[in-house]
Design a protein around this motif. Sequence first.
Motif, short mmCIF file in Angstrom:
data_model
loop_
_atom_site.label_atom_id
_atom_site.label_comp_id
_atom_site.label_asym_id
_atom_site.label_seq_id
_atom_site.Cartn_x
_atom_site.Cartn_y
_atom_site.Cartn_z
N ILE A 34 0.31 -9.71 2.49
CA ILE A 34 -0.03 -10.29 3.80
C ILE A 34 1.16 -11.12 4.25
O ILE A 34 1.46 -12.16 3.66
N TYR A 35 1.87 -10.62 5.26
CA TYR A 35 3.09 -11.28 5.70
C TYR A 35 2.99 -11.65 7.18
O TYR A 35 2.72 -10.80 8.01
N THR A 36 3.21 -12.92 7.46
CA THR A 36 3.21 -13.39 8.85
C THR A 36 4.64 -13.30 9.36
O THR A 36 5.57 -13.77 8.69
N ALA A 37 4.80 -12.68 10.54
CA ALA A 37 6.14 -12.38 11.06
C ALA A 37 7.13 -13.54 10.96
O ALA A 37 8.26 -13.37 10.51
N GLY A 38 6.73 -14.74 11.35
CA GLY A 38 7.66 -15.86 11.43
C GLY A 38 7.81 -16.68 10.16
O GLY A 38 8.63 -17.60 10.10
N GLU A 39 7.02 -16.35 9.11
CA GLU A 39 7.13 -17.10 7.86
C GLU A 39 8.23 -16.51 6.98
O GLU A 39 8.56 -15.34 7.08
N SER A 40 8.77 -17.34 6.07
CA SER A 40 9.78 -16.84 5.12
C SER A 40 9.13 -16.51 3.78
O SER A 40 8.26 -17.23 3.31
N TYR A 41 9.58 -15.42 3.20
CA TYR A 41 9.12 -15.00 1.88
C TYR A 41 10.34 -14.73 1.02
O TYR A 41 11.42 -14.45 1.54
N PRO A 42 10.17 -14.80 -0.32
CA PRO A 42 11.36 -14.62 -1.18
C PRO A 42 12.00 -13.24 -1.00
O PRO A 42 11.30 -12.23 -0.92
N ASP A 43 13.32 -13.24 -0.96
CA ASP A 43 14.07 -11.97 -0.88
C ASP A 43 13.69 -11.08 -2.06
O ASP A 43 13.62 -9.86 -1.92
N SER A 44 13.47 -11.73 -3.22
CA SER A 44 13.18 -10.94 -4.43
C SER A 44 11.93 -10.08 -4.24
O SER A 44 11.84 -8.99 -4.80
N GLU A 45 11.00 -10.58 -3.42
CA GLU A 45 9.77 -9.81 -3.19
C GLU A 45 10.07 -8.55 -2.38
O GLU A 45 9.54 -7.47 -2.67
N LEU A 46 10.92 -8.70 -1.38
CA LEU A 46 11.29 -7.54 -0.56
C LEU A 46 12.06 -6.53 -1.42
O LEU A 46 11.78 -5.33 -1.39
N LEU A 47 12.98 -7.06 -2.22
CA LEU A 47 13.79 -6.16 -3.03
C LEU A 47 12.96 -5.47 -4.11
O LEU A 47 13.18 -4.31 -4.43
N ALA A 48 11.93 -6.16 -4.62
CA ALA A 48 11.04 -5.55 -5.60
C ALA A 48 10.26 -4.40 -4.95
O ALA A 48 10.11 -3.33 -5.54
N LEU A 49 9.80 -4.61 -3.72
CA LEU A 49 9.08 -3.55 -3.00
C LEU A 49 9.99 -2.34 -2.76
O LEU A 49 9.59 -1.19 -2.95
N VAL A 50 11.25 -2.64 -2.38
CA VAL A 50 12.21 -1.56 -2.12
C VAL A 50 12.49 -0.79 -3.41
O VAL A 50 12.54 0.44 -3.45
N ASP A 51 12.61 -1.54 -4.50
CA ASP A 51 12.88 -0.95 -5.80
C ASP A 51 11.76 -0.02 -6.25
O ASP A 51 11.99 1.11 -6.68
N LYS A 52 10.53 -0.51 -6.10
CA LYS A 52 9.35 0.30 -6.48
C LYS A 52 9.24 1.52 -5.58
O LYS A 52 8.91 2.61 -6.04
N ALA A 53 9.51 1.30 -4.28
CA ALA A 53 9.43 2.42 -3.33
C ALA A 53 10.44 3.48 -3.72
O ALA A 53 10.15 4.67 -3.70
N SER A 54 11.64 3.04 -4.11
CA SER A 54 12.68 3.96 -4.51
C SER A 54 12.22 4.79 -5.72
O SER A 54 12.42 6.00 -5.76
#
Length: 179
Positions: A34-54
Motif C-alpha cells: 500500500i503506497y501513497t503517491a506523496g509518501e517516501s518508502y525505502p529504495d531497498s523495497e522498490l529494488l527488492a520488488l524489481v529483483d523478484k519481478a526479474s
Amino acid sequence: MKGVIFNILEEMVIDRCGLDVWSELLEECQTEGIYTAGESYPDSELLALVDKASQSLEIPVPTLITGFGEFMFGQLVERYPIFVEQSPDLFTFLKSVDSVIHMEVRKLYDSPNLPEFTCFEKDDGTLLMEYRSPRRLCLLAEGLIRGAASHYATPIQLTHAVCMHRGDDHCALEIKVAA
Ligand code: ZN
C-alpha cells in the motif's frame, strides 16, 4: 522513493502480467503493497520488488529497469500532462528536466530526492546528458529518455559510454536523433 513510483511499478506489472503476479511479488517481498503517491518508502523495497519481478518473469534486472523507465514516462505524462505540454520537441523537453520539471516536482512532493542532470548540446546535434545520483539508477533515466522519445515520436540513438557502474563519477547519456 516516492509512493508514486511504486504505484507505477504496480500498474506495469498488473498491466503486463496480471494481478496474481503482483500479489505474489508483494508476498515474496513481505510487504502489503500500500503506497501513497506523496509518501517516501525505502529504495531497498522498490529494488527488492524489481529483483523478484526479474526472477519470476525471467527478465534481466537491467532490461526490466529500462522497460520500467519507459513505461513510467507514459504514466507520468498521464498524471502531469503539463510537463510535456510546455516543450514542443524532445530536446527542449530533456533540457527542461533539471530546471523546470524537477522544480515543479519539488512543489508537488516533499523532498523528492531527485537526480541531477546537466545538458550540453554538441555541434553535431547530439544532446549530452550527464546524470548524477547516489542511487545510480542511470538505466531508469535511460528508460525515461526512451519513453520521452516515443512520446515525441522522435527515433533516437542512445549511447551510455561513461557510467558510474563502470567506475566513472557520473553517467553520460548521449542522445542523437536517428536519421
Ligand atoms: Zn550509467
